[in-house]
Design an enzyme around this catalytic site. Structure first.
Site, PDB file in Angstrom:
ATOM      1  N   TYR A   1     -10.959   0.927  10.773  1.00 39.88           N
ATOM      2  CA  TYR A   1     -12.153   1.311   9.986  1.00 39.88           C
ATOM      3  C   TYR A   1     -12.440   0.367   8.833  1.00 39.88           C
ATOM      4  CZ  TYR A   1      -8.523   3.673   7.179  1.00 39.88           C
ATOM      5  OH  TYR A   1      -7.401   3.955   6.453  1.00 39.88           O
ATOM      6  N   LYS A   2     -11.616  -0.669   8.654  1.00 40.86           N
ATOM      7  CA  LYS A   2     -11.867  -1.650   7.588  1.00 40.86           C
ATOM      8  C   LYS A   2     -12.685  -2.800   8.175  1.00 40.86           C
ATOM      9  CE  LYS A   2      -8.003   0.050   4.916  1.00 40.86           C
ATOM     10  NZ  LYS A   2      -6.594  -0.060   4.551  1.00 40.86           N
TER      11      LYS A   2
ATOM     12  N   ARG B   1     -12.089  -4.925  -7.003  1.00 39.43           N
ATOM     13  CA  ARG B   1     -11.798  -5.516  -5.699  1.00 39.43           C
ATOM     14  C   ARG B   1     -13.110  -5.776  -4.960  1.00 39.43           C
ATOM     15  NH1 ARG B   1      -8.070  -2.580  -1.219  1.00 39.43           N
ATOM     16  NH2 ARG B   1      -9.814  -1.127  -1.284  1.00 39.43           N
TER      17      ARG B   1
ATOM     18  N   ASP C   1       2.037  -4.617   8.759  1.00 36.85           N
ATOM     19  CA  ASP C   1       0.845  -3.787   8.599  1.00 36.85           C
ATOM     20  C   ASP C   1      -0.357  -4.728   8.493  1.00 36.85           C
ATOM     21  OD1 ASP C   1      -1.248  -2.200   7.718  1.00 36.85           O
ATOM     22  OD2 ASP C   1       0.074  -0.850   6.611  1.00 36.85           O
TER      23      ASP C   1
ATOM     24  N   PHE D   1       0.865  -1.184   0.000  1.00 41.56           N
ATOM     25  CA  PHE D   1       0.000   0.000   0.000  1.00 41.56           C
ATOM     26  C   PHE D   1       0.903   1.236   0.000  1.00 41.56           C
ATOM     27  CE2 PHE D   1      -2.875   3.122   1.916  1.00 41.56           C
ATOM     28  CZ  PHE D   1      -4.039   2.877   1.208  1.00 41.56           C
TER      29      PHE D   1
END
Ligand SMILES: *Cc1c(COP(=O)(O)O)cnc(C)c1O
Length: 416
Positions: free
Chosen positions: A226-227, A375, A201, A129
């Site tokens: 928040y995912k 995705r 991560d 990322f």
């Protein structure tokens, strides 16, 4: 599972199905983007109202003590610890993933400066990322000590990238684009055998796949709430530090919340003992409070059941897309091997952006990532097998009918 009825039967047998009732899901939407922004727990709206009107409105500044605001980063960190194989006192929920990565990297480099000062390489992954790569580059530029970033990719596998010059290996456990899952224990052992420290991560792992930081002998970890943890847009992230490292050095964002006695208002800095030294300043209490609502649901689920269902949803999705959309140019970019994938599935399509916009307009919300990648997040806490079947049906209609070719689907928003 070849028919919709098969999927409905699987939903009836699903031990996690009742958890869906704890989320607010809009009618007419199949949400396949919980890997980017999780959905709203029903408890969160009431909690937000009470934090704002009671704790802030009535309690005012007294709430730092009476409502436990001051201890929230550590108290909620203790809860999150259970999802990532960590112990109480090892995690705080605070700041953003990017900032926490910066702190972890700084601490890891400081440890190495004492243990092995000649090491100047930070290994990461070309496909990581971007914020992780940008934070590493920012650190290198700040330090001005000849550090360099070495990126693993198809040409340079990890085994070849590791040598005696490597200080830190900073990787995402689950790749944000492809869903590829690293073997945390094996990679950590390999890094350690070369004298390097690891930073993991867990943005696409926490709440989505079983994680055992302690059992993997990892050094540092950061991640999002928040995912898959459904804490709300921009909710604070987390950081974990292995106890053997915690009190060795302090991280450079040494704000007053990381001081041993912040209310002494002393001139000289003294880092707090333990994980609190990874805090910086005053936290967004409203947002931080809501993290608990998502965490409580995740903790109510058996993580092994979550993993089992996540992989079953992924297998079903792959199988249905490949059989029902076979004549369209879709290429699976996610590992087919369940042991090597996280909880989302991605396909390439030459017009991926337009196809995704057409899907979203029809209520199937996934997202698009460059280059050409569609995705689909498969979140076991609130998605069922029939949802997957219905989503593939809509994908098939969009592709068969070529509706994605309409001009409006090419327009880009600021966030994709
Ligand atoms: C989503 C994500 C982030 C987000 O970082 P923020 O600082 O919270 O914006 C970081 N790393 C990875 C791997 C991610 O998937």
């Amino acid at each position: 599972m070849h028919t919709r009825a098969d999927c409905q039967h699987a939903d009836l047998r699903d031990p996690l199905a009742p958890l869906r009732q704890q989320f607010e899901l809009p009618d007419g939407i199949i949400y396949l983007d919980g890997n980017s922004l999780g959905v709203l727990p029903k408890a969160a709206a009431a909690r937000a109202a009470s934090v704002v009107t009671q704790e802030w409105g009535s309690g005012l500044i007294r709430s730092w003590n009476t409502a436990g605001w001051f201890d929230l980063p550590a108290r909620l960190g203790d809860k999150l610890a259970r999802l990532i194989g960590a112990d109480p006192g090892q995690v705080v929920i605070t700041d953003t993933t990017s900032l926490n990565l910066f702190k972890a990297l700084a601490a890891a480099l400081r440890i190495q400066q004492h243990a092995a000062p000649e090491r100047r390489v930070i290994v990461s992954e070309r496909d990581n990322f971007p914020t992780d790569l940008y934070m590493i580059q920012g650190m290198i530029d700040l330090l001005q000590q000849g550090y360099e970033m070495r990126l693993i990719d198809e040409q340079l596998p990890l085994e070849q990238a590791l040598d005696d010059s490597v200080a830190v290996v900073a990787l995402s456990h689950v790749n944000y684009r492809t869903g590829h899952l690293h073997d945390m224990a094996a990679v950590t052992a390999r890094a350690h055998s070369h004298g390097a420290l690891t930073i993991w991560d867990l943005a696409h792992s926490a709440g989505a796949v079983p994680v055992d930081l302690t059992g993997s002998n990892a050094d540092f970890a950061v991640g999002c709430t928040y995912k898959y943890l459904n804490a709300g847009p921009g909710a604070p992230a987390f950081i974990w530090v292995a106890p053997r490292h915690t009190d060795q050095f302090w991280q450079p964002l040494s704000g007053w919340w990381s001081h041993q006695r912040p209310f002494d208002m002393a001139v000289d800095y003294e880092p707090a003992a333990g994980i609190r030294r990874y805090l910086c300043g005053t936290q967004p209490i409203v947002s931080l409070s809501l993290v608990e609502c998502g965490l409580d649901i995740a903790l109510a689920a058996d993580m092994n059941e979550v993993r089992k269902k996540s992989l079953a949803l992924g297998d079903l999705f792959i199988q249905l897309v490949e059989s029902r959309c076979a004549q369209h140019p879709l290429t699976l970019v996610t590992p087919r091997d369940p042991a090597r994938r996280g909880s989302h599935v991605s396909f390439r399509h030459p017009h991926g952006y337009q196809v995704m916009q057409a899907l979203i307009e029809r209520g199937v919300i996934g997202d698009y990532r460059e280059p050409e990648v569609l995705r689909f997040g498969l979140t076991p806490l609130y998605l069922g097998y029939a949802d997957v079947w219905d989503a593939v049906q809509v994908l098939k209609e969009v592709l068969d009918g070529e509706t994605w070719k309409q001009e409006r689907y090419s327009r880009r928003g600021a966030v994709t």
